[in-house]
Motif scaffolding. Structure first.
Motif, PDB file in Angstrom:
ATOM      1  N   ASP A  26      23.298   8.618  66.695  1.00  0.00           N
ATOM      2  CA  ASP A  26      24.564   8.322  66.014  1.00  0.00           C
ATOM      3  C   ASP A  26      24.488   7.111  65.081  1.00  0.00           C
ATOM      4  O   ASP A  26      25.229   7.037  64.110  1.00  0.00           O
ATOM      5  CB  ASP A  26      25.653   8.046  67.064  1.00  0.00           C
ATOM      6  CG  ASP A  26      25.949   9.266  67.917  1.00  0.00           C
ATOM      7  OD1 ASP A  26      25.696  10.398  67.445  1.00  0.00           O
ATOM      8  OD2 ASP A  26      26.425   9.092  69.062  1.00  0.00           O
ATOM      9  N   ASN A  80      28.654   8.240  59.881  1.00  0.00           N
ATOM     10  CA  ASN A  80      29.019   6.840  60.125  1.00  0.00           C
ATOM     11  C   ASN A  80      28.747   5.955  58.927  1.00  0.00           C
ATOM     12  O   ASN A  80      29.321   4.878  58.796  1.00  0.00           O
ATOM     13  CB  ASN A  80      28.278   6.308  61.358  1.00  0.00           C
ATOM     14  CG  ASN A  80      28.940   6.808  62.622  1.00  0.00           C
ATOM     15  OD1 ASN A  80      30.160   6.968  62.663  1.00  0.00           O
ATOM     16  ND2 ASN A  80      28.142   7.075  63.648  1.00  0.00           N
ATOM     17  N   ARG A 134      34.441   4.757  58.713  1.00  0.00           N
ATOM     18  CA  ARG A 134      34.788   4.827  60.127  1.00  0.00           C
ATOM     19  C   ARG A 134      35.895   5.847  60.377  1.00  0.00           C
ATOM     20  O   ARG A 134      36.597   6.251  59.455  1.00  0.00           O
ATOM     21  CB  ARG A 134      35.259   3.445  60.601  1.00  0.00           C
ATOM     22  CG  ARG A 134      34.126   2.430  60.712  1.00  0.00           C
ATOM     23  CD  ARG A 134      33.408   2.615  62.025  1.00  0.00           C
ATOM     24  NE  ARG A 134      32.103   1.951  62.027  1.00  0.00           N
ATOM     25  CZ  ARG A 134      31.826   0.892  62.781  1.00  0.00           C
ATOM     26  NH1 ARG A 134      32.748   0.365  63.535  1.00  0.00           N
ATOM     27  NH2 ARG A 134      30.616   0.386  62.768  1.00  0.00           N
ATOM     28  N   PRO A 143      33.015   4.107  65.685  1.00  0.00           N
ATOM     29  CA  PRO A 143      31.982   4.951  65.069  1.00  0.00           C
ATOM     30  C   PRO A 143      32.010   6.360  65.656  1.00  0.00           C
ATOM     31  O   PRO A 143      32.390   6.557  66.810  1.00  0.00           O
ATOM     32  CB  PRO A 143      30.677   4.232  65.432  1.00  0.00           C
ATOM     33  CG  PRO A 143      31.000   3.315  66.555  1.00  0.00           C
ATOM     34  CD  PRO A 143      32.479   3.034  66.519  1.00  0.00           C
ATOM     35  N   ARG A 144      31.640   7.316  64.832  1.00  0.00           N
ATOM     36  CA  ARG A 144      31.595   8.712  65.306  1.00  0.00           C
ATOM     37  C   ARG A 144      30.393   8.915  66.223  1.00  0.00           C
ATOM     38  O   ARG A 144      29.422   8.162  66.165  1.00  0.00           O
ATOM     39  CB  ARG A 144      31.511   9.652  64.113  1.00  0.00           C
ATOM     40  CG  ARG A 144      32.734   9.613  63.244  1.00  0.00           C
ATOM     41  CD  ARG A 144      32.607  10.539  62.050  1.00  0.00           C
ATOM     42  NE  ARG A 144      33.819  10.511  61.256  1.00  0.00           N
ATOM     43  CZ  ARG A 144      34.135   9.550  60.386  1.00  0.00           C
ATOM     44  NH1 ARG A 144      33.301   8.550  60.181  1.00  0.00           N
ATOM     45  NH2 ARG A 144      35.268   9.581  59.721  1.00  0.00           N
ATOM     46  N   ARG A 145      30.474   9.953  67.051  1.00  0.00           N
ATOM     47  CA  ARG A 145      29.392  10.263  68.009  1.00  0.00           C
ATOM     48  C   ARG A 145      28.978  11.729  67.817  1.00  0.00           C
ATOM     49  O   ARG A 145      29.213  12.570  68.670  1.00  0.00           O
ATOM     50  CB  ARG A 145      29.882   9.984  69.432  1.00  0.00           C
ATOM     51  CG  ARG A 145      30.187   8.495  69.638  1.00  0.00           C
ATOM     52  CD  ARG A 145      30.827   8.210  70.987  1.00  0.00           C
ATOM     53  NE  ARG A 145      30.003   8.570  72.127  1.00  0.00           N
ATOM     54  CZ  ARG A 145      29.044   7.822  72.637  1.00  0.00           C
ATOM     55  NH1 ARG A 145      28.767   6.629  72.099  1.00  0.00           N
ATOM     56  NH2 ARG A 145      28.348   8.220  73.682  1.00  0.00           N
TER      57      ARG A 145
END
Ligand code: G3I
Length: 370
Positions: free
Chosen positions: A316, A322, A326, A332-334
């Protein structure tokens, strides 16, 4: 705790309760599970990530195929009219060769990531020469080292209103639809051993927009086949978006049946799951992202033409999702199988379980003429 011990200790806790081969033998990595099904598995990576030792160890263990995220694009590899810079692409190829991995080439012709000099100097008169010289040089440089090239990337954009759903790209505006044939013919001449792929996104969902795009892509692939333009595979990018609603997959199944009917191999080339629409809670997000990985792979791997699954990045931290911006909650994205600290996420286990359950297939095969 090392990574294998960590995997072993977390696998049962993170999966969703269905026993599988992978769960019973939690020390097995994705690369090995996929190999047992004759499936290639891997991810995009960048030159920058190759300087991160923990990352490279993980990539070597988990991937049987890699693709440079940006390093072989025009902008990176052809920075001036008479200058090519192969250093970063070469480093990725050397890494892959040292670890027994295959390499995808990405890409030879796209509407993005083009250098300023190209935009300033290309004309309808010189464009065919510029395109075919570039392909001869780049695909020629890597000849014999590339499993498959994304020759033309994202040529369909139905919204542009052009015949066949073609995108009004730089190359289309300069050369019309014939740029596609020119690109594939040049790629075949430069490297007869690489599989020539057409790569695109927004082909996965049961929505009218994706259905229109599937029809246009099929039309393009069919006409290339009919005109004997060299093409061997479809790249299904698969940038998916998780939501609280489950996906439906009927359109994708029909599409893949038709692609198989054209005797094309299929590679999942850029899988990731955008979690922007999901709630902030990390466990819940991870669960829903993993659910979509599971459902997608369950459906797509039923098609034996699918010979490879690559995610767009391994962890990630460096995901393009990312890098851009945001989430609205600033988290943050996963989207990937490993988190920013290189710990496996539930998506990793979902991938491993679905691959372990998938029907075995015949391995990928090189071009007939290769
Ligand atoms: O490395 C520079 C950095 O030095 C600079 O400070 C920064 C500011 O502009 O830019 C950095 O380069 C960026 C690069 O990503 C590395 O992060 C480029 O501007 C940016 O355009 C580039 O974006 C890439 C994008 O393609 C365009 O080439 C993404 O990383 C890459 O993930 C993305 O990948 C595409 C596939 O090729 C095709 N399918 C869709 C996929 C996602 O958009």
């Amino acid at each position: 705790m090392n990574r294998r011990a960590f995997l072993a200790s977390t696998v049962l806790g993170l999966s969703e309760g269905r026993a599988s081969v992978a769960q019973q033998t939690p020390e097995i990595d994705l690369r090995e599970v996929a190999k047992r099904k004759n499936l290639l598995v891997g991810s995009a990576c960048s030159f920058r990530e190759l300087q991160w030792p923990e990352f490279t160890q993980l990539l070597a263990e988990e991937a049987s195929i890699v693709v440079p995220e940006n390093e072989m694009k025009w902008q990176a590899i052809h920075p001036a009219p008479d200058r090519y810079d192969f250093r970063r692409g070469d480093a990725l190829v050397a890494f892959a060769q040292a670890h027994g991995q295959l390499v995808r080439g990405h890409n030879l012709c796209w509407h993005e990531a083009n250098p300023a000099w190209l935009l300033q100097t290309a004309t309808p008169q010189n464009a065919a020469q510029l395109l075919t010289d570039h392909i001869a040089t780049v695909a020629g440089h890597y000849a014999g080292k590339i499993h498959s090239w994304d020759v033309v990337n994202e040529a369909i954009h139905v919204e542009d209103g052009l015949p066949g759903g073609l995108r009004s790209s730089l190359w289309y505006r300069l050369l019309g639809a014939r740029y596609i044939d020119l690109a594939y013919q040049a790629a075949r001449r430069a490297d007869p051993h690489a599989l020539l792929t057409y790569n695109d996104y927004d082909l996965e969902q049961d929505s009218p927009q994706h259905e229109l795009k599937r029809r246009a892509v099929l039309g393009l692939l069919r006409s290339m086949r009919e005109r004997n333009v060299p093409i061997d595979a479809l790249g299904l990018q698969s940038h998916l978006h998780a939501s609280l609603q489950p996906y439906r997959w009927r359109g994708l199944h029909r599409f893949l049946d038709e692609v198989e009917g054209l005797q094309l191999q299929v590679f999942v080339t850029e899988l990731d799951v955008d979690d922007t629409a999901l709630p902030s809670d990390e466990r819940e997000r991870d669960r829903l992202v993993a659910r979509l990985y599971r459902e997608y792979l369950h459906n797509v791997l039923r098609h034996r033409a699918v010979k490879a699954v690559l995610t767009w990045g391994l962890c990630d931290r460096d995901s393009w999702l990312n890098w851009r911006q945001r989430r609205p909650d600033r988290l943050p994205r996963r989207p990937l199988p490993f988190d920013a600290e290189l710990r496996p996420t539930p998506a990793y286990f979902a991938m491993r379980e679905e691959i372990s359950r998938a029907p075995s297939r015949t391995p990928w095969h090189p071009p007939a003429a290769g």
